[in-house]
Enzyme design. Structure first.
Site, short mmCIF file in Angstrom:
data_model
loop_
_atom_site.label_atom_id
_atom_site.label_comp_id
_atom_site.label_asym_id
_atom_site.label_seq_id
_atom_site.Cartn_x
_atom_site.Cartn_y
_atom_site.Cartn_z
N GLU A 1 0.77 3.72 1.96
CA GLU A 1 1.20 4.28 3.19
C GLU A 1 2.64 3.43 3.77
OE1 GLU A 1 -3.25 4.19 3.30
OE2 GLU A 1 -1.73 3.30 2.14
N HIS B 1 0.76 -1.25 -0.10
CA HIS B 1 -0.16 0.03 -0.21
C HIS B 1 1.06 1.21 -0.03
CE1 HIS B 1 -3.79 -2.22 1.64
NE2 HIS B 1 -3.51 -2.80 0.58
N CYS C 1 -6.61 2.01 5.25
CA CYS C 1 -7.07 0.59 5.72
C CYS C 1 -6.73 0.35 7.14
CB CYS C 1 -6.81 -0.56 4.89
SG CYS C 1 -5.00 -1.05 5.00
N CYS D 1 -2.86 -0.42 7.40
CA CYS D 1 -1.88 0.60 7.11
C CYS D 1 -2.19 1.43 8.62
CB CYS D 1 -2.26 1.33 5.96
SG CYS D 1 -1.64 0.53 4.69
#
Length: 182
Positions: free
Chosen positions: A79, A77, A102, A105
């Site tokens: 992040e 992801h 999410c 993260c």
């Protein structure tokens, strides 16, 4: 949705700039269905950038990108990429993300002691699929004392971003397209 206190005009100006930069970076992702960008800052200084994609050296073939289950297992992801590339203590830093993080993260941001998370409010379509996950992220932020700031798309002053990557306002057009999709 949980919101932090109303940001000052100066904070909104910088938030807009960094959300704009995150939007620009999101376009670097090869994911055909979800492009996410993240910017980590310490005050008004950029610490790290990230976008969603496969690990370095892992082929991002069209077959893998269209196979949802496989793609999700291979994707780092935005992040996460920004955290990986930061290579420094992130205590008290802010992360700007084009989408709400999410729970996976969010827990990593909390563990790295990010002090503030800023993102664009999710669309109804996004919430229809991810609302339960986002509530878990918000719950973790509350428990860990992480401030969040959520901007509605119409609150973002694209002119304040003052970022162009080509004459004629190319970046502005891209950001406006992104905001229309949300």
């Amino acid at each position: 949705m949980t919101h932090s206190t109303e940001p000052s005009a100066a904070t909104k100006k910088w938030d807009t700039r960094f959300l704009g930069l995150a939007a620009h970076i999101s376009a670097w992702s090869k994911d055909p269905s979800s492009q996410v960008g993240a910017v980590i800052t310490d005050g008004n200084r950029i610490v790290s950038l990230g976008y969603n994609g496969f690990a370095a050296g892992v082929a991002d073939t069209s077959e893998r990108l269209v196979d949802r289950a496989r793609k999700l297992n291979l994707t780092i992801h935005a992040e996460e990429n920004a955290l990986i590339f930061a290579k420094r203590d992130l205590r008290g830093c802010t992360v700007y993300v084009t989408h709400p993080p999410c729970p996976r993260c969010a827990s990593k941001l909390i563990q790295d002691e990010i002090g503030r998370v800023v993102f664009i409010a999710p669309s109804e379509d996004f919430l229809s699929r991810w609302a339960e996950d986002l509530e878990l992220s918000y719950e973790m932020y509350r428990e860990a004392g992480v401030a969040i700031t959520v901007y509605e798309p119409e609150e973002i002053n694209v002119g304040n971003a003052r970022i162009t990557v080509a004459p004629g306002g190319f970046f502005r057009k891209i950001l406006e397209q992104l905001l229309r999709r949300i």
